[in-house]
Write a protein that holds these residues in place. Structure first.
Motif, PDB file in Angstrom:
ATOM      1  N   SER A 153       0.829  -1.208   0.000  1.00 30.84           N
ATOM      2  CA  SER A 153       0.000   0.000   0.000  1.00 30.84           C
ATOM      3  C   SER A 153       0.864   1.258   0.000  1.00 30.84           C
ATOM      4  O   SER A 153       0.494   2.274  -0.595  1.00 30.84           O
ATOM      5  N   THR A 204      -9.952   9.537  -4.997  1.00 31.76           N
ATOM      6  CA  THR A 204     -10.601   8.269  -4.661  1.00 31.76           C
ATOM      7  C   THR A 204      -9.560   7.175  -4.464  1.00 31.76           C
ATOM      8  O   THR A 204      -9.629   6.400  -3.500  1.00 31.76           O
ATOM      9  N   LEU A 208      -8.819   5.132  -1.039  1.00 35.78           N
ATOM     10  CA  LEU A 208      -8.847   3.666  -0.989  1.00 35.78           C
ATOM     11  C   LEU A 208      -7.524   3.121  -0.456  1.00 35.78           C
ATOM     12  O   LEU A 208      -7.508   2.165   0.337  1.00 35.78           O
ATOM     13  N   CYS A 209      -6.423   3.740  -0.884  1.00 37.86           N
ATOM     14  CA  CYS A 209      -5.110   3.277  -0.443  1.00 37.86           C
ATOM     15  C   CYS A 209      -4.895   3.547   1.048  1.00 37.86           C
ATOM     16  O   CYS A 209      -4.275   2.748   1.752  1.00 37.86           O
ATOM     17  N   VAL A 211      -7.281   3.633   3.286  1.00 35.00           N
ATOM     18  CA  VAL A 211      -8.090   2.604   3.960  1.00 35.00           C
ATOM     19  C   VAL A 211      -7.357   1.269   3.946  1.00 35.00           C
ATOM     20  O   VAL A 211      -7.292   0.560   4.962  1.00 35.00           O
ATOM     21  N   TRP A 212      -6.804   0.928   2.803  1.00 36.83           N
ATOM     22  CA  TRP A 212      -6.035  -0.320   2.668  1.00 36.83           C
ATOM     23  C   TRP A 212      -4.866  -0.328   3.651  1.00 36.83           C
ATOM     24  O   TRP A 212      -4.627  -1.324   4.343  1.00 36.83           O
ATOM     25  N   LEU A 245     -13.996  -2.889   6.049  1.00 36.86           N
ATOM     26  CA  LEU A 245     -13.150  -2.621   4.888  1.00 36.86           C
ATOM     27  C   LEU A 245     -13.941  -2.788   3.596  1.00 36.86           C
ATOM     28  O   LEU A 245     -13.886  -1.933   2.697  1.00 36.86           O
ATOM     29  N   SER A 248     -16.559  -0.067   3.219  1.00 35.77           N
ATOM     30  CA  SER A 248     -15.892   1.228   3.027  1.00 35.77           C
ATOM     31  C   SER A 248     -15.461   1.384   1.574  1.00 35.77           C
ATOM     32  O   SER A 248     -15.662   2.431   0.955  1.00 35.77           O
ATOM     33  N   VAL A 249     -14.873   0.321   1.030  1.00 33.88           N
ATOM     34  CA  VAL A 249     -14.453   0.354  -0.374  1.00 33.88           C
ATOM     35  C   VAL A 249     -15.655   0.540  -1.291  1.00 33.88           C
ATOM     36  O   VAL A 249     -15.627   1.342  -2.228  1.00 33.88           O
ATOM     37  N   ILE A 252     -16.864   4.134  -1.030  1.00 32.22           N
ATOM     38  CA  ILE A 252     -15.954   5.056  -1.714  1.00 32.22           C
ATOM     39  C   ILE A 252     -16.140   4.964  -3.226  1.00 32.22           C
ATOM     40  O   ILE A 252     -16.218   5.982  -3.925  1.00 32.22           O
ATOM     41  N   VAL A 253     -16.226   3.739  -3.744  1.00 39.59           N
ATOM     42  CA  VAL A 253     -16.402   3.556  -5.189  1.00 39.59           C
ATOM     43  C   VAL A 253     -17.726   4.148  -5.657  1.00 39.59           C
ATOM     44  O   VAL A 253     -17.792   4.819  -6.693  1.00 39.59           O
TER      45      VAL A 253
END
Length: 755
Positions: A153, A204, A208-209, A211-212, A245, A248-249, A252-253
């Motif tokens: 990440s 975005t 995402l990164c 969060v990852w 997770l 959340s993804v 976000i998407v």
């Protein structure tokens, strides 16, 4: 700045605000997630900057040209501080270098924003400052990633910030060498839908990164999985983390997709508006030419009738001449001859003859004017026909210049309407022919109410005509209260102007036609994403239930094994039996422990605690504790302390030695070699464990590190097929790698870890 650009700012601000709120929520649900909180503040600042820019026309100039640019740049410094704090495990600190860049940029924003407004130069400064601030963030993440390559990440974040830097540098270069815009638009920011589109993609991806990265951090619960309650609680927590997770993804998407749909809508709206404007310009040109032709036709008739009358001085012959003229009665209704005393002497309708027109505007104007010019009167209801027509007239003068009457043609307004309606496709399109002097309507489509024909039109058009004979403007019609965009053009040297317009409803209709397929595709995309997320939720729940069962089973097996071990202390059991049972218990405990280690590895619950370690001493301790220490030899070079996790390193070495003793040749020697070695430019330690192959044979190089893999010859012995899988996973956690490097008849594994 156009309304579409302001909309783009608001879309970017709305998405940024949504992402920041979500990150704040995740920071609340995962205490100690420092990167969540700092990223949320940075993205919130960007949201503030974009939203303020979206309302720019209603704010003081300094708020947008200076304030918003500094806020957007400050967001980069906040992210840098947060990333530094996350990597170095301390509280965020003020980024002094970043603040210095902001201070230098502020002067440029002030000068090219308020003193000599230039949006291009302002954007060049902004782009260079953004590149400078974010290049440091990329370098910092790269430096962290180079020490711990297991954190993919970090490397993705490096790539994203690197892409941002390159983008800003390229943008600055392009803006620096493009032609300077004209003065009216020179101070505007050159922001396009492409800029906002890629901003949404980038922010975005960064979110995402982040969060990852945060969800990849090891669990803060350091208690061992030796107790059932700890196992169950850990699995429940893991289940919640995975669901958090996942959704959340998904969220976000979905938010990013909505933002991109908004950008696409704005761009499509702008394109449709430009297309309709161009269509209105072409229609306006055509209608202007049509008006010119009708006026020329009417004026030609007036010239012909006047000349014939002056040459013949006969009412009867002139009437016959008019009746013989081949003009279009659908355009020119009638031709009249008016006497000097204001009486109609020639008309196709006998009822009109002898009527007085002394009150008509054309009669009064032409009688008082000795200039030979065409008069185009306002549209009035005919006293005989009761139809609204506008009059085109010329003065008849005697040889001595005295007033001899008027020759008049009545033009039908609906002829213009019919012509325009053939070219118009919008439900709220409009075309109007106006007199410049009296500001009254001559023709209109749709047709005016009767009471409106004699009402002068209030419009921005009149002021614009003083500046240019053609152009465009926006206005709300006093007739139907519909706001339209108009294109206008003066009809050559005639006192007429033609205006054509279309409404926002016409634009939206065009946009909706183009967006229908996109909307269906977006709906299908959301449906697929949500369906997959739901199915993954079910699958995660199923797997967690399986893992929970494994954890409980492992615990329940360990309890009777412990009881059996204590029973072996009895003197009534023969020593041979005790030895065999003890080895079986040890093997079963090893299988259970490896199952638990594999479970922790699979669920990311393996925490790396680095410290200075003597790897040779650790290897010696492992040899001393193994089942046959006399068969293990260790050769080590001069190696100083290595910064790694002692427990994980010990597990790797123990698994490798245990594997070699169990499946190597009977009574064969297991050779362990430890020495310094570099890997891709990084210094580290290399440990090689080798042995001659036993009855189990050589393992399959392609499958040796797979979960549950066991060589065909090893199936008759107790084992889980997890040892090498766990060792490879732990090696990656340490930032190193474990490779299978067989020799001619020897099984050999090579471990490398950074020093």
């Amino acid at each position: 700045m156009s309304i579409n650009t302001l909309s783009l700012y608001l879309y970017a601000g709305g998405l940024s605000l949504s992402l920041s709120v979500m990150l704040f929520l995740l920071a609340h649900l995962r205490p100690g997630a420092q990167l969540f909180r700092s990223s949320a503040y940075a993205i919130l600042m960007m949201a503030f900057g974009f939203i303020v820019s979206g309302y720019g026309p209603n704010l003081p100039p300094w708020a947008t040209v200076i304030g918003t640019n500094l806020v957007l740049l400050a967001a980069g410094t906040v992210f840098y501080s947060g990333a530094a704090a996350f990597i170095e495990r301390h509280s965020p600190k003020v980024d002094g270098f970043g603040l210095g860049v902001l201070a230098l940029s502020a002067g440029a924003f002030w000068y090219w924003g308020l003193v000599e407004p230039n949006g291009n130069y302002r954007s060049v400064v902004f782009s260079l400052a953004t590149a400078l601030i974010n290049a440091r963030t990329a370098y910092q993440l790269l430096r962290n990633g180079s020490h711990q390559w297991r954190k993919a990440s970090d490397l993705v974040l490096v790539a994203l910030f690197g892409a941002l830097v390159v983008w800003m540098l390229v943008r600055a270069g392009i803006l620096l060498f493009v032609d300077t815009p004209p003065v009216p638009t020179r101070g505007s920011n050159p922001t396009s839908w492409v800029t906002v589109f890629w901003y949404i993609v980038l922010i975005t991806a960064i979110t995402l990164c982040v969060v990852w990265t945060e969800f990849n951090q090891p669990s803060k619960n350091k208690s061992e999985d030796s107790h059932a309650s700890h196992l169950v609680l850990g699995l429940i927590q893991d289940f919640k983390s995975k669901l958090l997770l996942l959704w959340s993804v998904v969220l976000i998407v979905v938010m990013a997709s909505i933002g991109e749909v908004g950008v696409y809508y704005t761009q499509t709206y702008s394109t449709a508006q430009a297309r309709l404007t161009r269509a209105a310009e072409l229609t306006n040109e055509a209608l202007s030419n049509q008006t010119k032709q009708v006026m020329a036709q009417a004026d030609t008739i007036l010239y012909a009738v006047r000349n014939f009358y002056l040459s013949s001085l006969s009412i009867e012959k002139t009437e016959a001449f008019i009746n013989a003229l081949p003009f279009d009665k659908g355009v020119i209704e009638n031709v009249y001859l008016i006497s000097p005393g204001a009486e109609v002497v020639i008309s196709h309708d006998p009822v009109a003859k002898g009527r007085s027109v002394v009150d008509r505007d054309y009669y009064g104007f032409l009688k008082s004017s000795s200039v030979d010019e065409v008069f185009i009167g306002s549209a009035e209801r005919g006293r005989v026909t009761q139809q609204f027509n506008f009059r085109v007239a010329r003065r008849i003068s005697n040889p001595d210049g005295s007033f001899a009457g008027v020759v008049l043609a009545t033009v039908r307004p609906e002829s213009f309407s019919r012509y325009y309606e053939k070219m118009s496709h919008g439900s709220q399109n409009i075309a109007v022919v106006l007199g410049i002097k009296d500001r009254k309507v001559r023709a209109r489509s749709p047709e005016l109410p009767p009471e409106r024909w004699q009402t002068p039109l209030e419009s921005p058009l009149w002021g614009l005509l003083e500046q240019s004979d053609s152009g465009s403007y926006s206005n709300t019609s006093p007739v139907d209260n519909i706001t339209r965009i108009y294109v206008y053009k003066k009809v050559d040297d005639l006192p007429l102007v033609v205006a054509t317009g279309f409404s926002e409803s016409d634009i939206r209709t065009s946009v909706y036609e183009q967006l229908r397929l996109v909307a269906m595709g977006a709906f299908g995309f959301f449906a697929v994403v949500l369906t997959l997320a739901y199915l993954l939720t079910i699958e995660i729940r199923r797997r967690v239930e399986q893992d929970r069962f494994l954890a409980m089973l492992s615990h329940e097996l360990k309890t009777p094994l412990s009881t059996i071990s204590m029973t072996l202390g009895s003197t009534q059991i023969p020593e041979g039996v005790k030895s065999r049972v003890a080895r079986s218990i040890e093997s079963m405990n090893a299988v259970i422990e490896r199952c638990l280690q594999s479970d922790r590895l699979a669920h990311g619950r393996v925490e790396v605690t680095e410290g200075a370690c003597d790897v040779v001493a650790i290897a010696s301790d492992v040899r001393a504790a193994c089942s046959a220490p006399q068969r293990v030899t260790i050769e080590a070079g001069t190696i100083g302390p290595v910064r790694t996790d002692q427990q994980l390193f010990s597990v790797i070495i123990s698994n490798l030695i245990d594997n070699a003793l169990k499946y190597g040749s009977h009574d064969g020697v297991v050779q362990v070699t430890i020495d310094s070695a570099s890997n891709k430019g990084a210094t580290g330690v290399q440990v090689t464990v080798s042995n001659f192959a036993g009855t189990a044979g050589m393992p399959d190089p392609k499958r040796v590190f797979r979960k549950y893999y066991r060589a065909p010859g090893a199936q008759g012995r107790i084992g889980s097929g997890l040892g090498l899988h766990i060792s490879a996973g732990f090696a990656r956690k340490l930032g190193g790698q474990l490779r299978y490097t067989p020799l001619a008849e020897q099984v050999q594994f090579t471990l490398w870890i950074p020093a």
